[in-house]
Design an enzyme around this catalytic site. Sequence first.
Site, PDB file in Angstrom:
ATOM      1  N   ARG A  72       0.848  -1.190   0.000  1.00 51.51           N
ATOM      2  CA  ARG A  72       0.000   0.000   0.000  1.00 51.51           C
ATOM      3  C   ARG A  72       0.884   1.240   0.000  1.00 51.51           C
ATOM      4  O   ARG A  72       1.966   1.225   0.576  1.00 51.51           O
ATOM      5  CB  ARG A  72      -0.872   0.057   1.264  1.00 51.51           C
ATOM      6  CG  ARG A  72      -1.974  -0.946   1.311  1.00 51.51           C
ATOM      7  CD  ARG A  72      -2.865  -0.713   2.519  1.00 51.51           C
ATOM      8  NE  ARG A  72      -2.249  -1.089   3.766  1.00 51.51           N
ATOM      9  CZ  ARG A  72      -1.755  -0.242   4.662  1.00 51.51           C
ATOM     10  NH1 ARG A  72      -1.790   1.063   4.438  1.00 51.51           N
ATOM     11  NH2 ARG A  72      -1.222  -0.658   5.780  1.00 51.51           N
ATOM     12  N   TYR A 214      -1.139  -3.590  -7.174  1.00 45.11           N
ATOM     13  CA  TYR A 214      -0.906  -4.428  -5.999  1.00 45.11           C
ATOM     14  C   TYR A 214      -1.941  -4.244  -4.896  1.00 45.11           C
ATOM     15  O   TYR A 214      -2.307  -3.117  -4.541  1.00 45.11           O
ATOM     16  CB  TYR A 214       0.479  -4.113  -5.414  1.00 45.11           C
ATOM     17  CG  TYR A 214       0.957  -5.166  -4.447  1.00 45.11           C
ATOM     18  CD1 TYR A 214       1.611  -6.301  -4.914  1.00 45.11           C
ATOM     19  CD2 TYR A 214       0.728  -5.055  -3.090  1.00 45.11           C
ATOM     20  CE1 TYR A 214       2.027  -7.295  -4.048  1.00 45.11           C
ATOM     21  CE2 TYR A 214       1.143  -6.035  -2.208  1.00 45.11           C
ATOM     22  CZ  TYR A 214       1.795  -7.147  -2.697  1.00 45.11           C
ATOM     23  OH  TYR A 214       2.203  -8.130  -1.831  1.00 45.11           O
ATOM     24  N   LYS A 223      -9.457  -2.066   1.382  1.00 47.08           N
ATOM     25  CA  LYS A 223      -9.284  -0.934   2.296  1.00 47.08           C
ATOM     26  C   LYS A 223     -10.041   0.302   1.783  1.00 47.08           C
ATOM     27  O   LYS A 223     -10.607   1.058   2.576  1.00 47.08           O
ATOM     28  CB  LYS A 223      -7.800  -0.614   2.454  1.00 47.08           C
ATOM     29  CG  LYS A 223      -6.952  -1.818   2.877  1.00 47.08           C
ATOM     30  CD  LYS A 223      -7.346  -2.358   4.221  1.00 47.08           C
ATOM     31  CE  LYS A 223      -6.353  -3.418   4.692  1.00 47.08           C
ATOM     32  NZ  LYS A 223      -6.684  -3.924   6.021  1.00 47.08           N
ATOM     33  N   HIS A 243     -11.664  -2.140  10.986  1.00 56.10           N
ATOM     34  CA  HIS A 243     -10.508  -2.958  10.631  1.00 56.10           C
ATOM     35  C   HIS A 243     -10.379  -4.047  11.696  1.00 56.10           C
ATOM     36  O   HIS A 243      -9.507  -3.976  12.561  1.00 56.10           O
ATOM     37  CB  HIS A 243      -9.276  -2.043  10.596  1.00 56.10           C
ATOM     38  CG  HIS A 243      -8.040  -2.680  10.051  1.00 56.10           C
ATOM     39  ND1 HIS A 243      -6.774  -2.227  10.341  1.00 56.10           N
ATOM     40  CD2 HIS A 243      -7.868  -3.735   9.224  1.00 56.10           C
ATOM     41  CE1 HIS A 243      -5.884  -2.968   9.710  1.00 56.10           C
ATOM     42  NE2 HIS A 243      -6.522  -3.894   9.043  1.00 56.10           N
ATOM     43  N   SER A 265      -1.933  -3.305  11.250  1.00 53.66           N
ATOM     44  CA  SER A 265      -1.321  -4.210  10.275  1.00 53.66           C
ATOM     45  C   SER A 265      -0.076  -4.830  10.908  1.00 53.66           C
ATOM     46  O   SER A 265       0.630  -4.170  11.685  1.00 53.66           O
ATOM     47  CB  SER A 265      -0.917  -3.425   9.029  1.00 53.66           C
ATOM     48  OG  SER A 265      -1.990  -2.601   8.618  1.00 53.66           O
ATOM     49  N   CYS A 267       0.193  -7.239  13.128  1.00 48.66           N
ATOM     50  CA  CYS A 267       0.111  -7.646  14.540  1.00 48.66           C
ATOM     51  C   CYS A 267      -0.502  -9.035  14.686  1.00 48.66           C
ATOM     52  O   CYS A 267      -0.887  -9.432  15.782  1.00 48.66           O
ATOM     53  CB  CYS A 267      -0.710  -6.646  15.342  1.00 48.66           C
ATOM     54  SG  CYS A 267       0.224  -5.163  15.781  1.00 48.66           S
ATOM     55  N   ASP A 290     -10.011  -9.601   8.683  1.00 48.54           N
ATOM     56  CA  ASP A 290      -9.483  -8.240   8.462  1.00 48.54           C
ATOM     57  C   ASP A 290     -10.524  -7.137   8.650  1.00 48.54           C
ATOM     58  O   ASP A 290     -10.178  -6.072   9.136  1.00 48.54           O
ATOM     59  CB  ASP A 290      -8.894  -8.151   7.050  1.00 48.54           C
ATOM     60  CG  ASP A 290      -8.003  -6.938   6.852  1.00 48.54           C
ATOM     61  OD1 ASP A 290      -7.247  -6.601   7.778  1.00 48.54           O
ATOM     62  OD2 ASP A 290      -8.072  -6.318   5.776  1.00 48.54           O
ATOM     63  N   ARG A 382       2.126 -12.107  -0.622  1.00 47.85           N
ATOM     64  CA  ARG A 382       0.735 -12.350  -0.192  1.00 47.85           C
ATOM     65  C   ARG A 382       0.170 -13.659  -0.725  1.00 47.85           C
ATOM     66  O   ARG A 382       0.575 -14.131  -1.782  1.00 47.85           O
ATOM     67  CB  ARG A 382      -0.145 -11.221  -0.732  1.00 47.85           C
ATOM     68  CG  ARG A 382       0.150  -9.865  -0.133  1.00 47.85           C
ATOM     69  CD  ARG A 382      -0.481  -9.719   1.219  1.00 47.85           C
ATOM     70  NE  ARG A 382       0.053  -8.580   1.967  1.00 47.85           N
ATOM     71  CZ  ARG A 382      -0.485  -8.143   3.089  1.00 47.85           C
ATOM     72  NH1 ARG A 382      -1.556  -8.719   3.600  1.00 47.85           N
ATOM     73  NH2 ARG A 382       0.058  -7.130   3.737  1.00 47.85           N
TER      74      ARG A 382
HETATM   75  O1  O2Y Z   1       0.048  -4.410   1.236  1.00 48.69           O
HETATM   76  C1  O2Y Z   1      -1.111  -4.348   0.838  1.00 48.69           C
HETATM   77  O2  O2Y Z   1      -1.462  -3.905  -0.241  1.00 48.69           O
HETATM   78  C2  O2Y Z   1      -2.181  -4.811   1.629  1.00 48.69           C
HETATM   79  S1  O2Y Z   1      -2.161  -4.379   3.300  1.00 48.69           S
HETATM   80  C3  O2Y Z   1      -3.266  -5.466   4.054  1.00 48.69           C
HETATM   81  C4  O2Y Z   1      -3.708  -6.559   3.362  1.00 48.69           C
HETATM   82  C5  O2Y Z   1      -4.597  -7.424   3.950  1.00 48.69           C
HETATM   83  C6  O2Y Z   1      -5.034  -7.158   5.212  1.00 48.69           C
HETATM   84  N1  O2Y Z   1      -4.602  -6.085   5.896  1.00 48.69           N
HETATM   85  C7  O2Y Z   1      -3.698  -5.255   5.368  1.00 48.69           C
HETATM   86  C8  O2Y Z   1      -3.282  -4.110   6.227  1.00 48.69           C
HETATM   87  O3  O2Y Z   1      -2.357  -3.369   5.925  1.00 48.69           O
HETATM   88  O4  O2Y Z   1      -3.907  -3.933   7.276  1.00 48.69           O
HETATM   89 MN    MN Z   2      -5.620  -5.163   7.549  1.00 48.39          MN
END
Ligand code: O2Y
Ligand code: MN
Length: 600
Positions: A72, A214, A223, A243, A265, A267, A290, A382
């Site tokens: 992200r 991605y 999200k 979340h 994220s 944890c 999630d 992932r």
């Molecule tokens: O890195 C990403 O694009 C996804 S981040 C993510 C993915 C699944 C569940 N939770 C998260 C997060 O950052 O909380």
């Molecule tokens: Mn998450």
Amino acid sequence: MSINTKHAALNAWIKEIAEMCEPDDIYLCDGTQEEYQRMIDTMVDAGLGTKLNQDKKPGCYLFRSDPSDVARVEKRTFIACEKEEDAGPTNNWIAPDKLKADMKAIYKGCMKGRTMYVIPFSMGPIGSFISKIGVEITDSPYVVFNMKIMTRIGTAVLEQLGTDGDFVRCLHSVGKPLAEGEKDAKWPCIPNVDEKYISHFPEERMIWSIGSGYGGNALLSKKCFALRIAGIQARDEGWLAEHMLILKLTNPEGQSYYVAGAFPSACGKTNLAMMKPTIPGWKVETVGDDIAWMRFGDDGRLYAINPEAGFFGVVPGTSMTSNPNAFTQIQADTVYTNVALTDDGDVWWEGSGIPAPAHAIDWKGNDWTPDSKEPAAHPNARFTTPAALCPVIAPEWEDPNGVPISAILIGGRRKTTIPLVNESLDWNHGIFLGSIMGSEITTADITDKVGQVRRDPFAMLPFMGYHMGDYLKHWIDIGAKASADKLPKIYFVNWFRKGEDGHFMWPGFGDNSRVLKWIVERIAGTGKAVSTPIGNLPTPDAIDISGISVSADDLDHLLEVDKEAWIAEIASIRENYKSYGDRLPKELDEELSKLEKRLA
Ligand code: O2Y
Ligand code: MN
């Protein structure tokens, strides 16, 4: 080139986007398994993905992203509401007209040489009173088959949408048009991070993303919709988009409780949601890992659904020790992104519990051996895998009525101060604890603030669609509407306490069931607790540590109130609260003062 659904506004939107993005073709996704397979096969046949050894990993595929496109991108995530002050201090704001103009210039012709896919999707079981519909337009077939795993997509959703149903408009492009005859990149995207955009237009319930293929940047259901836009819908309509994982805990007597949990994220939310309890006779089943959407039912209790249909989990570290259920699940019917490929067509990653292969192809497509300096799998590699295939999925995970929540866990990664578990005194005190949760900043965060706490209220910091102060006020208002005895109890947990020598005081993983046990005993009225200035803590004998080796000294520390540390914490909370200005709910300011008095 046009698409004719029964929904005139949807047709008009598709036409408008096609005119701007100029794709070669438009395809309306039907959501069938045949379509899913076709999308994957087309990419694999074009050399853009790898079919894994089907004897070892049936139904599994591997994709490698561009090295610039692995996570992200918070600094390129925008909340474009009309008034800057409504975005609040935790978001990047750009005026919607300016952002639209800038992005339209990039969207112009961005799908040339590509197919534009239209994906109708439902967040939550189709037709549930808690569910919502979105339509994602994308030029990425990778997004299409990942959306098929992560949500419910296709014709059945269009049927539910009818002729005039509401839907969230989600536009995504990898941002890489193809000239006549140009060969596609293995992972098309805009490599310069500063040219990517993940934009939200809250007033229009609209998401525009370009430049990344991605995860949450491209799977706009997750999200962007389920937290940022749904958070605003929830505020306006009186519910909660959070979340949070959702798990079902059953005791040896067969009584079941549903627990939601907000953790930042990284944890271990997925691990907790699928945990194998180490206490005999106790069982955990998964509802979601999630995101939780929660609404009041007719009986006045909060009911939660998992709006997703799949898990998008971090692969490195997933093993038979850390998460046996996820590890088992991802042996089949899973899409892997950015793990290593072994010479026998299998996958491998660090922390798998499987010895490293003598040779592999790493996530960047290069030769790799155990002597290589770089990891074989990207740390944010992932898996995308259907929730229905989870070995411990709760039978009611798709119940359109949701599941009644008895407890809400909140917690971050704190070496000091925060006890193993702390029961809030009432709803507003629970919201106060939710507002101060967070994790210590580590060297991995690349900042000069190492050791300070990054407050991450309800683990929503990266996923807020509006002002954080208004969000916390929304939680308080939700409580004020309900009868106190019907509301879930809120528990502040911390699995990450460390001793002075750096050892973890609590074993974590399946042993976290021992904390869950105390929590449901509290709910049933049998769990023993002491009242302290920070909340109700378990008595030393109240946590079942039979069969595990936690020293008496560590247990004392895990359940202590470190007054000095809390007094320092108050100063840091006050500093953080200042950033909310006059949007800090007065109830939270009062909770802080009350805590200060109780500690005096
Ligand atoms: O890195 C990403 O694009 C996804 S981040 C993510 C993915 C699944 C569940 N939770 C998260 C997060 O950052 O909380
Ligand atoms: Mn998450």
